[in-house]
Design a protein around this motif. Structure first.
Motif, mmCIF file in Angstrom:
data_model
loop_
_atom_site.group_PDB
_atom_site.id
_atom_site.type_symbol
_atom_site.label_atom_id
_atom_site.label_comp_id
_atom_site.label_asym_id
_atom_site.label_seq_id
_atom_site.Cartn_x
_atom_site.Cartn_y
_atom_site.Cartn_z
ATOM 1 N N GLY A 199 -11.218 1.011 1.484
ATOM 2 C CA GLY A 199 -11.015 0.720 0.071
ATOM 3 C C GLY A 199 -10.966 -0.768 -0.211
ATOM 4 O O GLY A 199 -11.509 -1.236 -1.221
ATOM 5 N N LEU A 200 -10.334 -1.545 0.675
ATOM 6 C CA LEU A 200 -10.255 -2.989 0.479
ATOM 7 C C LEU A 200 -11.641 -3.624 0.529
ATOM 8 O O LEU A 200 -11.979 -4.481 -0.298
ATOM 9 N N VAL A 201 -12.448 -3.194 1.492
ATOM 10 C CA VAL A 201 -13.824 -3.707 1.568
ATOM 11 C C VAL A 201 -14.585 -3.330 0.302
ATOM 12 O O VAL A 201 -15.337 -4.140 -0.260
ATOM 13 N N THR A 202 -14.380 -2.095 -0.163
ATOM 14 C CA THR A 202 -15.030 -1.657 -1.394
ATOM 15 C C THR A 202 -14.582 -2.511 -2.577
ATOM 16 O O THR A 202 -15.392 -2.849 -3.457
ATOM 17 N N GLY A 203 -13.298 -2.863 -2.616
ATOM 18 C CA GLY A 203 -12.790 -3.697 -3.704
ATOM 19 C C GLY A 203 -13.475 -5.049 -3.756
ATOM 20 O O GLY A 203 -13.872 -5.524 -4.834
ATOM 21 N N VAL A 220 -6.613 -4.247 -6.478
ATOM 22 C CA VAL A 220 -6.451 -3.118 -7.396
ATOM 23 C C VAL A 220 -7.673 -2.201 -7.326
ATOM 24 O O VAL A 220 -7.552 -0.972 -7.269
ATOM 25 N N LEU A 221 -8.849 -2.806 -7.285
ATOM 26 C CA LEU A 221 -10.086 -2.023 -7.192
ATOM 27 C C LEU A 221 -10.167 -1.276 -5.865
ATOM 28 O O LEU A 221 -10.625 -0.132 -5.806
ATOM 29 N N GLY A 222 -9.718 -1.908 -4.787
ATOM 30 C CA GLY A 222 -9.704 -1.253 -3.485
ATOM 31 C C GLY A 222 -8.754 -0.081 -3.435
ATOM 32 O O GLY A 222 -9.088 0.975 -2.873
ATOM 33 N N TRP A 223 -7.560 -0.246 -4.007
ATOM 34 C CA TRP A 223 -6.610 0.872 -4.063
ATOM 35 C C TRP A 223 -7.181 2.025 -4.874
ATOM 36 O O TRP A 223 -7.075 3.196 -4.488
ATOM 37 N N LEU A 224 -7.814 1.718 -6.000
ATOM 38 C CA LEU A 224 -8.400 2.764 -6.835
ATOM 39 C C LEU A 224 -9.532 3.479 -6.094
ATOM 40 O O LEU A 224 -9.638 4.713 -6.154
ATOM 41 N N SER A 225 -10.370 2.745 -5.385
ATOM 42 C CA SER A 225 -11.458 3.354 -4.612
ATOM 43 C C SER A 225 -10.902 4.289 -3.545
ATOM 44 O O SER A 225 -11.399 5.413 -3.356
ATOM 45 N N TYR A 226 -9.886 3.818 -2.843
ATOM 46 C CA TYR A 226 -9.264 4.609 -1.774
ATOM 47 C C TYR A 226 -8.717 5.924 -2.299
ATOM 48 O O TYR A 226 -8.939 6.995 -1.722
ATOM 49 N N ARG A 227 -8.045 5.903 -3.438
ATOM 50 C CA ARG A 227 -7.431 7.112 -3.975
ATOM 51 C C ARG A 227 -8.469 8.060 -4.599
ATOM 52 O O ARG A 227 -8.408 9.274 -4.367
ATOM 53 N N VAL A 228 -9.402 7.514 -5.354
ATOM 54 C CA VAL A 228 -10.328 8.357 -6.107
ATOM 55 C C VAL A 228 -11.437 8.915 -5.217
ATOM 56 O O VAL A 228 -11.722 10.123 -5.237
ATOM 57 N N PHE A 229 -12.066 8.065 -4.410
ATOM 58 C CA PHE A 229 -13.183 8.538 -3.593
ATOM 59 C C PHE A 229 -12.716 9.527 -2.529
ATOM 60 O O PHE A 229 -13.413 10.503 -2.236
#
Length: 311
Positions: A208-212, A170-179
């Motif tokens: 994004g997945l790595v960021t998550g 969920v955090l990776g998806w959010l990072s991918y969309r927002v950043f």
């Protein structure tokens, strides 16, 4: 696929180097201070009441109360004192992480994208596809969706594999969309941003997945045991600090990759849109090297004959 992955690694090392820049360190202080103060205030005024409320709720459930009594009989009575703080932290940590990501995206990402553009892509045209308020609305909308998914998945976190998979995803998806949106807001049009999200979806999702998972890594400080939960308000500040550093790095990573991909996309478009002109392209000035002139070429000057002088 190899080329985008190579660009991801190139952007990774560049982002790591940019994290040491004084301006990046300065920009990271504002979201850190805001979230740190908010965490301290909430912890100071509401920590004890939240723990007491969770403990009373758990003990009112016959199944949980029976489990705690069974643990008391096994000599694990200390678990009763830490289970309520564990639940409070488990519910507060994802919210803090998501808020930290939103603050970094809103307060840091536009400035860092501008710095990357000035240093690496000075000729990149800024087409103003989105402003501050558009980015804030985009981030808030996706944050609400992410928090809703996290809340709905809370009952399944008792299953260890799900607790280790769902929050980072969920955090990776959010990072991918927002950043991605905040990096491209000033530089790309809406059409270019949508095309970027379509053509570079897999590399950006990997990023994004790595960021998550990097964003979930600071939660490891709670593995220190009961001491971490006894001093939870202090450990929450450390948790916020580590999360801010992670998302600042990830924002730079997105900036380096997305701006490089945008510049390449425009270069390819410019080359494809050039219409061949058979007349102009045939001119000698348009050749890479001037074509050789033949002896029959009418453009050659007439040969000078060696005639004897009349004198």
């Amino acid at each position: 696929m190899i080329k985008p992955m190579g660009r991801l690694m190139d952007a990774f090392w560049r982002a790591a180097a940019y994290c040491l820049h004084p301006r990046v360190i300065g920009w990271s202080l504002l979201p850190l201070i805001l979230l740190g103060v908010m965490s301290f205030v909430l912890g100071y005024f509401f920590w004890e009441s939240a723990v007491a409320g969770v403990r009373a709720t758990l003990e009112s459930w016959s199944l949980v109360d029976g489990l705690l009594k069974w643990l008391d009989g096994l000599g694990a009575s200390g678990f009763r004192t830490v289970i309520a703080p564990i639940v409070v932290v488990a519910m507060a940590a994802p919210v803090l992480v998501v808020l930290c990501l939103l603050l970094v995206a809103t307060m840091m990402t536009p400035s860092m994208a501008d710095m990357v553009a000035h240093r690496r892509f000075p000729t990149l045209i800024r087409k103003q596809g989105g402003g501050f308020w558009a980015g804030l609305a985009w981030g808030l909308g996706h944050t609400i969706v992410a928090l809703a998914v996290l809340v709905l998945s809370l009952p399944f976190w008792l299953i260890p594999p799900i607790a280790l998979i769902v929050p980072p995803l969920v955090l990776g998806w959010l990072s991918y969309r927002v950043f991605t949106f905040d990096v491209l807001a000033e530089f790309a049009t809406t059409a270019e941003r949508r095309r970027m999200l379509a053509e570079h979806k897999l590399p950006l999702l990997v990023l994004g997945l790595v960021t998550g998972y990097l964003g979930a890594a600071p939660a490891a400080i709670w593995a220190l045991g009961a001491l971490a939960f006894v001093f939870a308000p202090l450990f929450i500040l450390v948790f916020v600090f580590l999360s801010t550093l992670v998302f600042a790095f990830s924002s730079l990573w997105f900036a380096h990759y997305a701006l490089a991909a945008l510049q390449e996309m425009r270069r390819v478009e410019a080359a494809a849109e050039r219409v061949p002109d058979p007349v102009m392209d045939a001119l000698p000035a348009n050749y890479a090297t001037a074509p050789p002139l033949s002896a029959d070429d009418p453009g050659l000057p007439p040969a000078i004959e060696n005639k004897p002088s009349p004198l």
